[in-house]
Scaffold this active site. Structure first.
Site, PDB file in Angstrom:
ATOM      1  N   GLN A 136      98.849  -9.271  13.767  1.00 37.66           N
ATOM      2  CA  GLN A 136      98.250  -9.024  12.676  1.00 37.66           C
ATOM      3  C   GLN A 136      97.676  -7.585  12.777  1.00 37.66           C
ATOM      4  O   GLN A 136      96.286  -7.425  12.474  1.00 37.66           O
ATOM      5  CB  GLN A 136      98.307  -9.817  11.466  1.00 37.66           C
ATOM      6  CG  GLN A 136      97.526  -9.547  10.303  1.00 37.66           C
ATOM      7  CD  GLN A 136      97.354 -10.547   8.884  1.00 37.66           C
ATOM      8  OE1 GLN A 136      96.600 -11.346   9.794  1.00 37.66           O
ATOM      9  NE2 GLN A 136      96.519  -9.751   8.347  1.00 37.66           N
ATOM     10  N   GLY A 137      98.757  -6.405  12.861  1.00 44.88           N
ATOM     11  CA  GLY A 137      97.609  -5.366  12.754  1.00 44.88           C
ATOM     12  C   GLY A 137      97.152  -4.198  11.596  1.00 44.88           C
ATOM     13  O   GLY A 137      98.457  -3.851  11.109  1.00 44.88           O
ATOM     14  N   SER A 139      93.576  -3.616  10.100  1.00 46.08           N
ATOM     15  CA  SER A 139      92.324  -3.511  10.567  1.00 46.08           C
ATOM     16  C   SER A 139      92.795  -2.162  11.636  1.00 46.08           C
ATOM     17  O   SER A 139      93.036  -1.841  12.207  1.00 46.08           O
ATOM     18  CB  SER A 139      91.249  -3.851  10.864  1.00 46.08           C
ATOM     19  OG  SER A 139      91.772  -5.592   9.538  1.00 46.08           O
ATOM     20  N   SER A 171      93.287 -10.295  16.378  1.00 51.84           N
ATOM     21  CA  SER A 171      93.087 -11.647  16.458  1.00 51.84           C
ATOM     22  C   SER A 171      94.888 -11.406  17.749  1.00 51.84           C
ATOM     23  O   SER A 171      95.485 -11.992  17.465  1.00 51.84           O
ATOM     24  CB  SER A 171      93.005 -12.450  15.725  1.00 51.84           C
ATOM     25  OG  SER A 171      92.638 -12.154  14.801  1.00 51.84           O
ATOM     26  N   GLU A 254      97.353 -15.230   3.901  1.00 49.85           N
ATOM     27  CA  GLU A 254      96.440 -15.855   4.683  1.00 49.85           C
ATOM     28  C   GLU A 254      95.056 -16.401   3.656  1.00 49.85           C
ATOM     29  O   GLU A 254      94.110 -17.102   4.035  1.00 49.85           O
ATOM     30  CB  GLU A 254      95.684 -14.061   4.840  1.00 49.85           C
ATOM     31  CG  GLU A 254      94.404 -14.423   6.113  1.00 49.85           C
ATOM     32  CD  GLU A 254      94.340 -12.837   6.633  1.00 49.85           C
ATOM     33  OE1 GLU A 254      94.648 -12.214   6.734  1.00 49.85           O
ATOM     34  OE2 GLU A 254      93.687 -13.013   7.392  1.00 49.85           O
ATOM     35  N   GLU A 371      82.298 -10.080  -0.272  1.00 54.83           N
ATOM     36  CA  GLU A 371      81.683  -8.786  -1.237  1.00 54.83           C
ATOM     37  C   GLU A 371      82.978  -8.174  -1.565  1.00 54.83           C
ATOM     38  O   GLU A 371      83.335  -7.837  -2.632  1.00 54.83           O
ATOM     39  CB  GLU A 371      81.238  -7.663  -0.525  1.00 54.83           C
ATOM     40  CG  GLU A 371      79.850  -8.296  -0.291  1.00 54.83           C
ATOM     41  CD  GLU A 371      79.761  -8.981   1.333  1.00 54.83           C
ATOM     42  OE1 GLU A 371      81.155  -9.109   2.117  1.00 54.83           O
ATOM     43  OE2 GLU A 371      78.778  -8.939   1.807  1.00 54.83           O
TER      44      GLU A 371
END
Ligand SMILES: Cc1cc2nc3c(=O)[nH]c(=O)nc-3n(C[C@H](O)[C@H](O)[C@H](O)COP(=O)(O)OP(=O)(O)OC[C@H]3O[C@@H](n4cnc5c(N)ncnc54)[C@H](O)[C@@H]3O)c2cc1C
Length: 387
Positions: A136-137, A139, A171, A254, A371
């Site tokens: 999963q690209g 970030s 990951s 997710e 947050e």
């Protein structure tokens, strides 16, 4: 290994949740001896990867992993909730999730829903069978919580996109065959309105993968560098400049469906805590069980809604927040109850506890930091002002 005939599994798909649960429990019990090695994995990440891929293939060939997926993407049909039953029972019996389980529930539904049908029909069965893995690209350095500011660029070049830029914290990218990549296709100031999702083969020339070591000692994530990488337009997932909808759908899966696997695993881990650390007080074990059970109830709602095709919106933010709260409480309890084992022990069990404790610190970061989930709940659910 006891094979389950396709027609029997197809019948199970129609039979409903309880019957599938019992039949799968029975299959796990019948095959316990052959499945036993999967409960004791190596500490070497490439060996873990190989073993969990074998487990994936095994569950696919026996039919279980195909339940709840539609026929056109290699499944045996039945409601999506059956996938949750299989993953829960596997965890309850003490097995780790097969390698593609996370990806399957996070990226699989997005490919089934947004990819061109021929691409979904080609790629999804390969993922379910364990023939390939995906990453999963999303970030980037400077674009994690603020995902809408991502900068990796895809330039329109006729039949292809030319992709250049950087991703980080991807990951298991070193093992991945494909990447679901978010790229900027509009001007920088277009923010979330100028992003497109692409499905990229990881062996395309121009991609460099550099593993990064996490604090539990695994090379879990990677930096990815894209230098003028050609991606066919046929690999566009969803609409051009419509990647935000794909990303939000993926994050919903997710934060929701993936939390289901995690709660099942945490429930099993709590059982092992009580056995491995009898010092743990009833009050602590009870509180951990309550938190895990709360997660189960929240996640159950999400899994049911996804299975019914309902829009889950921002509600999985509750699941994600509860997931990290429960996971940190569980492993903080383990550290308090058995500090010598967790900090100094050298046997396999102590190493597992240490590694799981360290990994639990990440649970309030990945998939969107705690947050950010609180901000979403405050603004989008409670209607509080942004400032
Ligand atoms: C184990 C792990 C696996 C991961 N796997 C992947 C992966 O496969 N693919 C992928 O794309 N990414 C992955 N990530 C990255 C993850 O999605 C990001 O780390 C996460 O979104 C946070 O972004 P960041 O690290 O840039 O932190 P930042 O966004 O810089 O945040 C730093 C801190 O500031 C706080 N903060 C930021 N903005 C606000 C705000 N508006 N209000 C209040 N607080 C705020 C955050 O909550 C956090 O505490 C992974 C991360 C981990 C830890």
């Amino acid at each position: 290994m006891t094979a389950v005939a396709d027609d029997r599994v197809a019948a199970l798909a129609d039979a409903g949740v309880d019957e599938v649960r019992v039949a799968f429990q029975q299959w796990l019990a019948d095959n316990a001896a052959e499945l036993a090695p999967f409960k004791h994995l190596s500490t070497q990440v490439d060996e873990v990867f190989a073993a969990l891929s074998r487990l994936q293939k095994l569950l696919y060939s026996a039919g279980w992993i195909r339940l709840g997926w539609p026929d056109e993407v290699g499944g045996l049909g039945g409601p999506q909730v059956l996938r949750a039953v299989v993953s829960e029972e596997l965890a309850a019996a003490g097995y780790p999730p097969p390698f593609s389980f996370g990806t399957q529930e996070v990226l699989g539904p997005a490919v089934a829903r947004f990819a061109p049908p021929d691409l979904a029909a080609e790629a999804l069965p390969r993922l379910l069978r364990g023939d390939e893995t995906w990453c999963q690209g999303f970030s980037e350095p400077g674009a994690g919580s603020d995902l809408g500011s991502l900068r990796l660029r895809a330039v329109d070049d006729g039949e292809t996109w030319r992709v250049s830029g950087e991703k980080i914290w991807t990951s298991w990218a070193q093992f991945a065959d494909r990447c679901l990549l978010l790229a900027r296709t509009g001007p920088v100031e277009s923010a979330h309105k100028g992003i497109t999702a692409l499905f990229v083969d990881m062996d395309t020339p121009g991609i460099e993968i550099r593993p990064l070591r996490s604090m539990n000692g695994d090379d879990e994530f990677c930096s990815l560098y894209f230098d003028d990488v050609a991606v066919p337009k046929s690999r566009t997932i969803g609409e051009v400049d419509g990647g935000w909808a794909v990303a939000m759908f993926i994050l919903g899966c997710e934060r929701g469906a993936a939390a289901w696997q995690r709660q099942a695993w945490m429930r099993w881990r709590l059982g092992t805590l009580v056995t491995d650390a009898p010092e743990v007080s009833d009050a602590t074990a009870g509180e951990a069980l309550t938190l895990v059970h709360c997660l189960r109830l929240l996640s159950r709602r999400t899994v049911r809604s996804l299975s019914d095709g309902d829009h889950v919106g921002v509600l999985p933010s509750f699941d994600k927040l509860m997931m990290s709260t429960a996971e940190k409480f569980l492993f903080d309890s383990a550290l308090r109850s058995a500090p010598d084992t967790l900090l100094l022990g050298e046997d396999e069990s102590a190493r597992d506890w240490r590694s799981d404790y360290l990994y639990s610190r990440a649970s309030s970061i990945y998939g969107g930091a705690a947050e950010i989930q609180r901000n979403i709940i405050a603004e989008r659910v409670l209607g509080l002002p942004r400032d």
